[in-house]
Design an enzyme around this catalytic site. Structure first.
Site, PDB file in Angstrom:
ATOM      1  N   CYS A 268       0.861  -1.184   0.000  1.00  0.00           N
ATOM      2  CA  CYS A 268       0.000   0.000   0.000  1.00  0.00           C
ATOM      3  C   CYS A 268       0.893   1.229   0.000  1.00  0.00           C
ATOM      4  O   CYS A 268       2.099   1.138  -0.213  1.00  0.00           O
ATOM      5  CB  CYS A 268      -0.950  -0.004   1.192  1.00  0.00           C
TER       6      CYS A 268
ATOM      7  N   HIS B 241     -14.813 -31.615  -5.311  1.00  0.00           N
ATOM      8  CA  HIS B 241     -14.517 -32.281  -4.042  1.00  0.00           C
ATOM      9  C   HIS B 241     -14.681 -31.281  -2.916  1.00  0.00           C
ATOM     10  O   HIS B 241     -14.886 -30.091  -3.154  1.00  0.00           O
ATOM     11  CB  HIS B 241     -13.103 -32.868  -4.042  1.00  0.00           C
TER      12      HIS B 241
END
Length: 637
Positions: free
Chosen positions: A386, A558
């Protein structure tokens, strides 16, 4: 179109200003602490230690800003020339040159960058170091002299006018009106630019004169934001109501103001709440004489407490400013939420709206498909970046680090400022509006953008990519994992006949969508006695994380990692869909429902992978008219 371009340009300029200050906030805090503690009117007066105050504010802080500004433009050489040039404005003025450093530091970096481009490929071998050192020294000296003669005096006058303007606003009681500009600008992610690019430099000037500045609290006050989040906690609906408590904790105690912006964009009328809350808070601070002795970064109640002057009246004023701002914001927000029509607010949709308002691509958690780079084969470290590398990125990195650890993946996760991203960074995660800057910094990295820090789906997608790389074939994935299957292979496959039975092969099925297909496949596993009921929903959950389409018209739905406890015994089912079903844009004609216990699912996958790696086998199974035909094709492999 022009308005959008202006918005983007303003945001880029604001981000650039804040990027010069934010990496050096710790130095501002150090100076503020030394000032508050050791000056004659400080908490622990000390004549010797107080001698550090003036040199730090006069030389250290402007030099750090100028150095960082030059580095943003042209790496190390730009940083050095920027620092040299900054000395010119420092000596050429009689006040701390923060604004001057913000101008002359990047200018120095730009000049040396242009020089390097001009002589690129023209320096004779063996003279590179000589040219590099003398060019930086000469150009730095020239810019420093020009800054001393011209820039310093101009910035000196301009800064004094700004300080006088702030004093006038305070004296006339008009300072609260600044919230009309500050609060909406924050929602457009200009918060750091406003706080550290404009208010902090002027605030430091005031601290030097009076020991504290109210400007440090104009943007950093967490009151308006916490008022909005509290209103959602009590009167919101849906996901917004559920996520508001967590967001409130992160905002108020962590100081990550960005987290409440989407909540405002879900109900734009709430901008009135934060404006009125901000105005009320500023009015309270002016009335009671509040202020801080250093910037509060991040804007949390903890950070505000740490840089509040050490006397009771200051604590009372600052806490009252936060409390009043929060109360007013809460009351107005509650009225808006209760009287307006509410649906099931969608945080992701609000994040998308945020991007649209800022003229960005309107996609939530946008990864700029087709332009994010390639996922590295051997990932060693993930960078969450950031502006400063210590706010939203620190929070995002901690959440992702937890997920990586839970998945058992041996990859380091760290947070950093975009300007400090290393050239060899492999994976970089940023807020959507910061991704272009990150991509410019490290164009060869794999870039991911997020908007919702608490629960971005991109985190789970990345984990899935790290576990099962998209550019690997099913056979390669299983082949690598197969080596780590515990126990004796023959023993594990002793009950091979029970893994796939004729009654668990379903021919000529049709489904409207993949969810319907997965539900059918999961129910088949339940009916076969392989799994409990809960496993079906876990299969859907796993599919939402990342598609189980594996190529060659094959999908292997799955359960999740947590669903292992729902597996009774290993086995699988086969669902034939001759006309195909859509799996996120991919046509699937064969679905293998997988349930594995104690590692045997790897053996199942291995057998399926070998069989399905050959399209001739796929076609035979799709055209099979009896379950035994499919069993025989798989059994041969």
């Amino acid at each position: 179109m022009a308005q959008s371009n202006i918005k983007v340009a303003v945001q880029k300029f604001g981000n650039f200003l804040s990027s010069m200050v934010m990496p050096n906030i710790s130095a501002f805090i150090a100076w503020g602490l030394i000032t508050a503690l050791f000056i004659p009117t400080g908490f622990l007066p000390n004549e010797s230690l107080s001698k550090m105050v003036d040199p730090m504010v006069t030389y250290l802080l402007p030099l750090l800003i100028g150095y960082t500004g030059g580095k943003l433009v042209h790496e190390q050489r730009g940083a050095v020339v920027g620092a040299i040039a900054t000395m010119g404005v420092i000596v050429g003025a009689d006040i701390p040159m923060f604004l001057g450093a913000m101008i002359i530091g990047p200018l120095g970096g730009w000049v040396i960058k242009k020089f390097d481009q001009m002589i690129e490929g023209k320096v004779r071998a063996g003279f590179e170091m000589l040219v590099n050192n003398f060019s930086a020294g000469i150009l730095g000296a020239i810019i420093a002299i020009l800054a001393f003669l011209g820039v310093g005096p101009v910035i000196n006058t301009f800064t004094r006018l700004l300080v006088a303007g702030v004093d006038w606003l305070v004296g006339t009681g008009l300072l609260p009106l600044t919230s009309i500009l500050i609060e909406p600008a924050k929602v457009l992610f200009l918060n750091n630019a406003i706080n550290h690019g404009v208010l902090s430099p002027i605030g430091v000037e005031q601290v030097k004169e009076t020991g504290q500045s109210i400007l440090f609290l104009l943007e950093a006050n967490p009151g308006p934001g916490i008022g909005v989040l509290l209103a959602y906690m009590f009167f919101g609906k849906g996901n917004a109501k559920k996520s508001a408590p967590g967001a409130g904790i992160i905002h108020f105690f962590g100081g990550i103001h960005e987290i409440y912006f989407p909540y405002i964009l879900m109900r734009p009328m709430l901008i009135l709440a934060v404006i009125l809350g901000g105005m009320s808070g500023v009015f309270t601070l002016v009335l009671l004489g509040g202020g801080l002795f250093a910037p509060s970064s991040p804007g949390s109640i903890i950070a505000i407490t740490a840089v509040t002057p050490h006397h009771a009246s200051a604590y009372l004023a600052n806490f009252a400013g936060v409390l009043v701002a929060g109360a007013v914001s809460f009351i107005v927000s509650s009225f808006i939420l209760k009287t307006g029509k509410q649906g099931e607010e969608d945080i992701e949709a609000a994040a998308q709206k945020m991007q649209e308002m800022k003229g960005k691509k309107s996609s939530v958690s946008n990864v700029f498909a087709g332009d994010q780079g390639a996922m590295p084969d051997d990932v060693q470290k993930i960078y969450f970046a950031c502006d400063a590398g210590m706010g939203s990125s620190a929070m995002g990195a901690s959440l992702l680090r937890k997920k990586v650890k839970e998945a058992g993946i041996n990859v380091a996760v760290t947070n950093t400022a975009i300007s400090n991203l290393p050239a060899d960074a492999q994976i970089v995660i940023t807020q959507a509006e910061l991704t272009p800057r990150a991509r410019n910094k490290v164009p060869n990295a794999y870039h991911i953008s997020v908007d919702n820090f608490l629960s971005s789906p991109e985190y789970d997608k990345l984990i899935s990519e790290l576990e099962f790389p998209a550019n690997s074939s099913l056979y390669e994935i299983v082949e690598d994992a197969e080596e780590n299957v515990p126990g004796n292979k023959d023993q594990e496959m002793a009950h091979e006949d029970d893994l796939l039975r004729a009654e668990n092969v379903f021919l000529n099925q049709q489904f409207a969508n993949k969810e319907e297909a997965i539900h059918f496949t999961g129910r088949a596993l339940v009916n076969a006695g392989y799994v409990d009921e809960s496993y079906v929903e876990a299969m859907i959950e796993r599919e939402n994380i990342a598609s189980t389409y594996m190529g060659n018209d094959v999908a292997i739905p799955h359960g999740t990692e947590e669903a292992k406890k729902a597996v009774i015994k290993s086995g699988f089912t086969v669902v034939q869909v001759p006309d195909g079903v859509d799996f996120d844009g991919q046509k699937v004609r064969l679905i293998f429902g997988i349930a594995g216990k104690d590692g045997t699912h790897l053996e199942i996958l291995s057998g399926i992978a070998v069989t399905c790696s050959d399209m001739e086998n796929i076609e035979k199974m799709v055209e099979a008219d009896t379950p035994q035909t499919i069993i025989d094709i798989i059994g041969k492999k």
